[in-house]
Design a protein around this motif. Structure first.
Motif, PDB file in Angstrom:
ATOM      1  N   ILE A  49      21.351 -39.459  39.877  1.00 28.10           N
ATOM      2  CA  ILE A  49      20.334 -39.496  40.930  1.00 28.10           C
ATOM      3  C   ILE A  49      20.760 -38.598  42.087  1.00 28.10           C
ATOM      4  O   ILE A  49      19.952 -37.877  42.680  1.00 28.10           O
ATOM      5  CB  ILE A  49      20.099 -40.944  41.400  1.00 28.10           C
ATOM      6  CG1 ILE A  49      19.595 -41.804  40.235  1.00 28.10           C
ATOM      7  CG2 ILE A  49      19.091 -40.985  42.552  1.00 28.10           C
ATOM      8  CD1 ILE A  49      19.417 -43.268  40.582  1.00 28.10           C
ATOM      9  N   ASN A  95      18.461 -46.409  40.629  1.00 31.93           N
ATOM     10  CA  ASN A  95      17.845 -46.313  39.308  1.00 31.93           C
ATOM     11  C   ASN A  95      16.895 -47.473  39.042  1.00 31.93           C
ATOM     12  O   ASN A  95      15.767 -47.292  38.621  1.00 31.93           O
ATOM     13  CB  ASN A  95      18.923 -46.287  38.216  1.00 31.93           C
ATOM     14  CG  ASN A  95      18.340 -46.042  36.846  1.00 31.93           C
ATOM     15  OD1 ASN A  95      17.923 -44.931  36.538  1.00 31.93           O
ATOM     16  ND2 ASN A  95      18.284 -47.071  36.008  1.00 31.93           N
ATOM     17  N   SER A 122      13.319 -45.163  38.471  1.00 30.52           N
ATOM     18  CA  SER A 122      12.954 -45.320  37.055  1.00 30.52           C
ATOM     19  C   SER A 122      11.519 -45.814  36.873  1.00 30.52           C
ATOM     20  O   SER A 122      11.059 -45.976  35.743  1.00 30.52           O
ATOM     21  CB  SER A 122      13.921 -46.287  36.358  1.00 30.52           C
ATOM     22  OG  SER A 122      13.799 -47.589  36.909  1.00 30.52           O
ATOM     23  N   TRP A 173      18.218 -42.281  32.445  1.00 26.98           N
ATOM     24  CA  TRP A 173      18.485 -40.877  32.747  1.00 26.98           C
ATOM     25  C   TRP A 173      19.105 -40.107  31.589  1.00 26.98           C
ATOM     26  O   TRP A 173      19.146 -38.880  31.616  1.00 26.98           O
ATOM     27  CB  TRP A 173      19.419 -40.801  33.963  1.00 26.98           C
ATOM     28  CG  TRP A 173      20.764 -41.409  33.665  1.00 26.98           C
ATOM     29  CD1 TRP A 173      21.871 -40.763  33.191  1.00 26.98           C
ATOM     30  CD2 TRP A 173      21.118 -42.803  33.747  1.00 26.98           C
ATOM     31  NE1 TRP A 173      22.901 -41.661  32.992  1.00 26.98           N
ATOM     32  CE2 TRP A 173      22.460 -42.912  33.319  1.00 26.98           C
ATOM     33  CE3 TRP A 173      20.437 -43.948  34.143  1.00 26.98           C
ATOM     34  CZ2 TRP A 173      23.128 -44.148  33.285  1.00 26.98           C
ATOM     35  CZ3 TRP A 173      21.094 -45.172  34.106  1.00 26.98           C
ATOM     36  CH2 TRP A 173      22.425 -45.266  33.687  1.00 26.98           C
ATOM     37  N   ALA A 179      14.422 -38.417  32.580  1.00 25.19           N
ATOM     38  CA  ALA A 179      14.960 -37.797  33.797  1.00 25.19           C
ATOM     39  C   ALA A 179      13.861 -37.053  34.558  1.00 25.19           C
ATOM     40  O   ALA A 179      13.863 -37.021  35.794  1.00 25.19           O
ATOM     41  CB  ALA A 179      16.102 -36.851  33.447  1.00 25.19           C
ATOM     42  N   MET A 182      11.993 -39.531  36.677  1.00 26.49           N
ATOM     43  CA  MET A 182      12.821 -39.891  37.821  1.00 26.49           C
ATOM     44  C   MET A 182      12.770 -38.804  38.887  1.00 26.49           C
ATOM     45  O   MET A 182      12.637 -39.088  40.085  1.00 26.49           O
ATOM     46  CB  MET A 182      14.265 -40.128  37.356  1.00 26.49           C
ATOM     47  CG  MET A 182      14.405 -41.296  36.392  1.00 26.49           C
ATOM     48  SD  MET A 182      15.994 -41.339  35.521  1.00 26.49           S
ATOM     49  CE  MET A 182      17.113 -41.739  36.865  1.00 26.49           C
ATOM     50  N   TYR A 323      25.056 -32.613  35.301  1.00 28.99           N
ATOM     51  CA  TYR A 323      24.222 -33.281  34.303  1.00 28.99           C
ATOM     52  C   TYR A 323      23.937 -32.364  33.120  1.00 28.99           C
ATOM     53  O   TYR A 323      24.031 -32.783  31.958  1.00 28.99           O
ATOM     54  CB  TYR A 323      22.909 -33.714  34.961  1.00 28.99           C
ATOM     55  CG  TYR A 323      21.917 -34.365  34.009  1.00 28.99           C
ATOM     56  CD1 TYR A 323      21.974 -35.735  33.750  1.00 28.99           C
ATOM     57  CD2 TYR A 323      20.926 -33.614  33.369  1.00 28.99           C
ATOM     58  CE1 TYR A 323      21.058 -36.341  32.888  1.00 28.99           C
ATOM     59  CE2 TYR A 323      20.021 -34.207  32.504  1.00 28.99           C
ATOM     60  CZ  TYR A 323      20.095 -35.568  32.268  1.00 28.99           C
ATOM     61  OH  TYR A 323      19.198 -36.158  31.394  1.00 28.99           O
TER      62      TYR A 323
END
Length: 339
Positions: A49, A95, A122, A173, A179, A182, A323
């Motif tokens: 995040i 999340n 989320s 995620w 993702a 999000m 990520y």
């Protein structure tokens, strides 16, 4: 006496000076971890995040991540300084889906004068329900919220599908598809908090989603041709990735990486590994690999990393991993295991 007084005064001045230097050094070092004037201050609950918020927020945002480097997020709890920073921020991204069990009490501690907007990023993802009980209550908070949202009407059997015996998988995620949802929630929150810079947030969000789309396309194209579809993992963190790319995970532990499996579960998994011709047991860096290695030894196979991208190790941080680099490594390791 005057000389002694002078020495004492000098010592006091020196101590005060050193204290000021330490304070200034601390302020300089920790600027990224404190509230910044003139920016949208955003507090995030853990690494992915944080990365997405920084990517979207850009120079208009000051993003503070609560979780320290190298710490696994499932059972971490915040400190008083974390509560103080969050109470002064404009946005708090977490999340949800039951990952951060500390959030309800954390929010109560922010105080009535705090204007921070809390965003469960989320929201909008089709959540996965599992009957795995990890003993830590992960997913239970989200379960209660879900039930409150839908209500319990008398005689309505449609909603009575054993939710009381299930838990929500919070690891949203780990799939690029989730993702993206999000990231959109974060982008919308940035625009609401700072409409003057909407165009900048939109542009950076577009850049981030293009990277997520490319990663999604790569996972789709490179995994659909794999002859095997079963993976064995130490921690049940890959439900969304498996759902979106046609795989099935078998976990040694439950939703929490420190839940202990039963002996018969390990025997059953060992049998599965041999029957399915599985060559690798996946483990992750932020938790012990003891059980993964035990199962691999019993089944006569090897171990390999599959990263749930819950946080960076200090080595990964130093190497500039993020990520996308970690998910690329996951894809390569999946391909090796599934061929």
């Amino acid at each position: 006496m005057r000389k002694r007084h002078y020495i004492q005064g000098s010592a006091s001045t020196l101590i005060l000076g050193l204290a000021m230097l330490l304070l200034l050094a601390g302020c300089g070092k920790g600027q990224a971890n404190g509230i910044a004037e003139g920016k949208v201050n955003v507090v995030t609950s853990f690494y992915p995040i944080y990365e997405f918020a920084k990517a979207i927020g850009g120079e208009e945002a000051n993003v503070i991540n609560l979780l320290p480097t190298g710490v696994e997020p499932h059972d971490w709890t915040p400190r008083s300084q974390d509560i103080l920073n969050t109470s002064k921020a404009q946005l708090f991204f977490y999340n949800g889906a039951g990952l951060e069990g500390w959030v309800p009490n954390f929010l109560k501690g922010l105080g009535n004068d705090s204007t921070v907007k809390t965003v469960e990023v989320s929201q909008g993802i089709e959540l996965i329900y599992t009957d795995e009980d990890d003993g830590h209550g992960h997913g239970e908070a989200a379960e209660e919220e879900h039930d409150e949202d839908h209500g319990h009407e008398a005689g309505n059997e449609e909603h009575d599908h054993d939710h009381a015996a299930t838990h929500i998988d919070p690891h949203t995620w780990v799939s690029p598809k989730s993702a993206k949802i999000m990231a959109e929630n974060m982008k919308n929150s940035f625009i609401e908090a700072d409409p003057a810079h909407q165009a900048n947030y939109e542009a950076r969000y577009k850049e981030l989603t293009e990277k997520l789309d490319a990663l999604d396309a790569k996972f789709t194209s490179e995994l659909e041709g794999m002859s095997k579809k079963e993976i064995v993992v130490s921690h049940q963190a890959f439900g969304y990735l498996c759902r979106d790319y046609g795989l099935t995970q078998h976990a040694i532990m439950g939703l929490s990486p420190d839940a202990e499996p039963r002996g018969q579960d390990l025997v059953k998994l060992s049998k599965l590994v041999k029957e399915e011709g599985i060559q690798y047991i996946f483990f992750e860096e932020l938790v012990s690999d003891r059980l993964a290695k035990t199962l691999a030894s019993e089944a006569g196979v090897e171990t390999m990393v599959l990263n749930p991208v819950e946080g960076l190790t200090k080595e990964q941080e130093k190497a500039g991993d993020n990520y996308f680099t970690l998910m690329e490594k996951n894809l390569q390791n999946l391909k090796l295991a599934l061929q």
